[in-house]
Design an enzyme around this catalytic site. Structure first.
Site, PDB file in Angstrom:
ATOM      1  N   LYS A 117       0.766  -1.824  -0.022  1.00 54.71           N
ATOM      2  CA  LYS A 117       0.068   0.403  -0.130  1.00 54.71           C
ATOM      3  C   LYS A 117       0.624   1.251   0.049  1.00 54.71           C
ATOM      4  O   LYS A 117       0.266   2.539  -0.707  1.00 54.71           O
ATOM      5  CB  LYS A 117      -1.500  -0.051   1.029  1.00 54.71           C
ATOM      6  CG  LYS A 117      -2.267  -0.786   0.963  1.00 54.71           C
ATOM      7  CD  LYS A 117      -3.391  -1.674   1.718  1.00 54.71           C
ATOM      8  CE  LYS A 117      -4.183  -2.056   1.362  1.00 54.71           C
ATOM      9  NZ  LYS A 117      -5.704  -1.617   2.625  1.00 54.71           N
ATOM     10  N   LYS A 201      -5.270  -9.908  -5.833  1.00 50.42           N
ATOM     11  CA  LYS A 201      -6.816  -9.922  -5.775  1.00 50.42           C
ATOM     12  C   LYS A 201      -7.930  -9.267  -5.762  1.00 50.42           C
ATOM     13  O   LYS A 201      -7.209  -7.825  -6.257  1.00 50.42           O
ATOM     14  CB  LYS A 201      -6.199  -9.393  -3.500  1.00 50.42           C
ATOM     15  CG  LYS A 201      -6.485  -8.883  -2.962  1.00 50.42           C
ATOM     16  CD  LYS A 201      -6.305  -8.585  -1.334  1.00 50.42           C
ATOM     17  CE  LYS A 201      -6.625  -7.211  -1.029  1.00 50.42           C
ATOM     18  NZ  LYS A 201      -7.518  -7.653   0.224  1.00 50.42           N
ATOM     19  N   LYS A 204     -10.898  -3.191  -3.402  1.00 49.97           N
ATOM     20  CA  LYS A 204     -11.988  -1.561  -3.479  1.00 49.97           C
ATOM     21  C   LYS A 204     -10.948  -0.956  -4.264  1.00 49.97           C
ATOM     22  O   LYS A 204     -11.511  -0.123  -4.763  1.00 49.97           O
ATOM     23  CB  LYS A 204     -12.411  -1.147  -2.244  1.00 49.97           C
ATOM     24  CG  LYS A 204     -13.036  -2.337  -1.443  1.00 49.97           C
ATOM     25  CD  LYS A 204     -13.257  -1.118  -0.079  1.00 49.97           C
ATOM     26  CE  LYS A 204     -13.269  -1.986   1.401  1.00 49.97           C
ATOM     27  NZ  LYS A 204     -12.630  -2.223   2.080  1.00 49.97           N
TER      28      LYS A 204
HETATM   29  N1  AQP Z   1     -10.213 -10.584  -2.683  1.00 53.08           N
HETATM   30  C1  AQP Z   1     -10.208 -11.028  -1.248  1.00 53.08           C
HETATM   31  N2  AQP Z   1     -11.361 -11.988  -1.080  1.00 53.08           N
HETATM   32  C2  AQP Z   1     -11.555 -12.570   0.205  1.00 53.08           C
HETATM   33  N3  AQP Z   1     -11.381 -11.875   1.130  1.00 53.08           N
HETATM   34  C3  AQP Z   1     -11.259 -10.397   1.031  1.00 53.08           C
HETATM   35  N4  AQP Z   1     -10.937  -9.410   1.226  1.00 53.08           N
HETATM   36  C4  AQP Z   1     -10.505  -8.197   1.125  1.00 53.08           C
HETATM   37  N5  AQP Z   1     -11.002  -8.233   0.263  1.00 53.08           N
HETATM   38  C5  AQP Z   1     -10.348 -10.587  -0.060  1.00 53.08           C
HETATM   39  C6  AQP Z   1     -11.496  -9.657   3.035  1.00 53.08           C
HETATM   40  O1  AQP Z   1     -12.682  -9.400   3.342  1.00 53.08           O
HETATM   41  C7  AQP Z   1     -12.217  -8.508   4.854  1.00 53.08           C
HETATM   42  C8  AQP Z   1     -12.532  -6.642   4.865  1.00 53.08           C
HETATM   43  O2  AQP Z   1     -11.302  -5.818   4.128  1.00 53.08           O
HETATM   44  P1  AQP Z   1     -10.856  -4.673   4.442  1.00 53.08           P
HETATM   45  O3  AQP Z   1     -12.166  -4.283   4.247  1.00 53.08           O
HETATM   46  O4  AQP Z   1     -10.506  -4.499   6.013  1.00 53.08           O
HETATM   47  O5  AQP Z   1      -9.840  -4.140   3.114  1.00 53.08           O
HETATM   48  P2  AQP Z   1      -9.215  -5.293   2.911  1.00 53.08           P
HETATM   49  O6  AQP Z   1      -8.397  -5.968   3.309  1.00 53.08           O
HETATM   50  O7  AQP Z   1      -7.728  -3.966   3.048  1.00 53.08           O
HETATM   51  O8  AQP Z   1      -9.917  -5.484   1.556  1.00 53.08           O
HETATM   52  P3  AQP Z   1     -10.166  -4.211   0.607  1.00 53.08           P
HETATM   53  O9  AQP Z   1     -11.612  -4.537   0.474  1.00 53.08           O
HETATM   54  O10 AQP Z   1      -9.010  -5.502  -1.198  1.00 53.08           O
HETATM   55  O11 AQP Z   1      -9.081  -3.134   0.417  1.00 53.08           O
HETATM   56  P4  AQP Z   1      -8.416  -2.406  -0.527  1.00 53.08           P
HETATM   57  O12 AQP Z   1      -7.943  -2.763  -1.741  1.00 53.08           O
HETATM   58  O13 AQP Z   1      -8.135  -0.745   0.719  1.00 53.08           O
HETATM   59  O14 AQP Z   1      -6.880  -3.792  -0.181  1.00 53.08           O
HETATM   60  C9  AQP Z   1     -11.994  -8.615   5.142  1.00 53.08           C
HETATM   61  O15 AQP Z   1     -11.127  -9.728   6.410  1.00 53.08           O
HETATM   62  C10 AQP Z   1     -10.272  -9.297   3.955  1.00 53.08           C
HETATM   63  O16 AQP Z   1      -9.762 -10.412   4.462  1.00 53.08           O
END
Ligand code: AQP
Length: 338
Positions: A117, A201, A204
């Site tokens: 990040k 992966k 968002k």
């Molecule tokens: N691609 C994924 N596959 C399975 N699980 C996922 N999670 C996130 N992406 C995947 C799970 O969703 C939960 C919430 O995630 P978060 O909102 O804390 O954000 P994150 O893990 O940083 O994932 P994002 O949504 O992809 O956001 P960004 O783009 O900011 O990295 C967690 O339990 C996560 O494991």
């Protein structure tokens, strides 16, 4: 000492939740709710470590309500399970400070999510982004939670939470004071990949909206994104072995399996030898059928933001009652006069 089982998990209110958040986390939360007491938070304090959540108060509040609506629409029952935003429970930040003094720089330096990040310009990243996993440890341990359902991407952060709990227990001479929280990584899609690149992966913050299925996408958008999803020229395989080296095929089949609540083997058998075009139609129909009720319910809930705020406040009061009592104990162990 055995700790009373308690589940804690959360999602960041940045941008819009996607299919990875649903299959990797929310769907499992709903199942766990029937098995153990749970607490689910919307981690708005984590969201301000991301560009999408920082310096945009209206957007952060909107996204916070949207995530709360997704929890409820996805099946979390706020009457039974407190749903709250982290910002209403100041004990998260209080414990995070103490944990900043427990965690070691070397531990945080190893966190791959910070490296991804912060990108090439680490010195321009916020201190908050760097200590994000310490706040996550506090989120869990301020309730002495024992189980944390997450996607695979959060496994390393969970290991850090265990290290922090263990070091606190050792350094303050209080064996078993904090539980060592267990990651719960279950389901057929613990790591949902981008629709545009099977090596990344679903996220968002991916620049391409076509890389993910948002929980707010309508049937047309879902069908369009699945139609454009990257594949390879071969027909669908007839065994797991044949999926090796075919990340996009594996991802789409795993999504189907998770949505249909069946094994990957059964899904492979169902589509063996078929072309992607027919499989994609079946996947679109299934995705729409599973997500549409959630999307419709989210829209209904979001039409009444005051009710969502009421649910968040009531959830925060219940969560705080636990957090305050754990913090009282922690302060005594640390030596703060209370
Ligand atoms: N691609 C994924 N596959 C399975 N699980 C996922 N999670 C996130 N992406 C995947 C799970 O969703 C939960 C919430 O995630 P978060 O909102 O804390 O954000 P994150 O893990 O940083 O994932 P994002 O949504 O992809 O956001 P960004 O783009 O900011 O990295 C967690 O339990 C996560 O494991």
């Amino acid at each position: 000492m055995t700790h009373t089982p308690l589940v804690l998990s959360g999602m960041q209110p940045t941008n819009t939740l996607h299919l990875g958040n649903y299959l990797g986390a929310l769907k499992n939360w709903v199942r766990m709710q029937a098995e153990m007491p749970c607490l689910f938070c919307v981690v708005d304090m984590h969201a301000i470590t991301a560009e999408a959540g920082y310096g945009k108060p209206d957007e952060l509040a909107r996204a916070t309500r949207e995530v709360a609506a997704a929890y409820i629409a996805g099946g979390v029952d706020p009457e039974r399970t407190p749903i709250f935003n982290q910002g209403q429970v100041p004990e998260h930040a209080e414990l995070a400070w103490i944990f900043n003094c427990v965690a070691r720089l070397g531990w945080l330096d190893r966190m791959t999510q910070f490296k991804e990040k912060s990108g090439k310009h680490k010195e321009r990243a916020s201190v908050g982004l760097y200590t994000y996993p310490v706040l996550m440890a506090a989120d869990i341990l301020v309730y002495k939670a024992t189980h944390v359902p997450v996607g695979e991407d959060q496994k390393q952060h969970l290991e850090l939470s265990r290290d922090i709990a263990q070091k606190f227990n050792n350094d303050f001479g209080v064996p078993d004071f904090f539980p060592l929280p267990e990651p719960v990584i279950t389901g057929h899609a613990t790591r949902v990949m981008s629709l545009r690149d099977g090596a990344k992966k679903m996220s968002k913050t991916d620049e391409s909206d076509n890389s993910r299925i948002n929980l707010t996408d309508d049937a047309e958008a879902i069908a369009g994104k699945i139609k454009r999803a990257k594949t390879d020229p071969l027909p669908l395989p007839s065994s797991k072995d044949e999926l090796k080296g075919r990340p996009e095929a594996e991802n789409l089949l795993s999504i189907y399996a998770a949505l249909a609540d069946q094994t990957l083997d059964a899904t492979i058998a169902q589509f063996a030898g078929q072309q992607f075009s027919g499989f994609k139609t079946a996947l679109s129909e299934l995705t729409v059928a599973k997500l549409e009720p959630i999307t419709t319910e989210m829209r209904r809930l979001l039409a009444d933001p005051a009710e969502i705020d009421r649910i968040l406040k009531s959830g925060a009061q219940k969560a705080r009652a636990i957090a305050i009592s754990v913090m009282d104990e922690v302060k005594k162990k640390v030596g703060f006069i209370t």
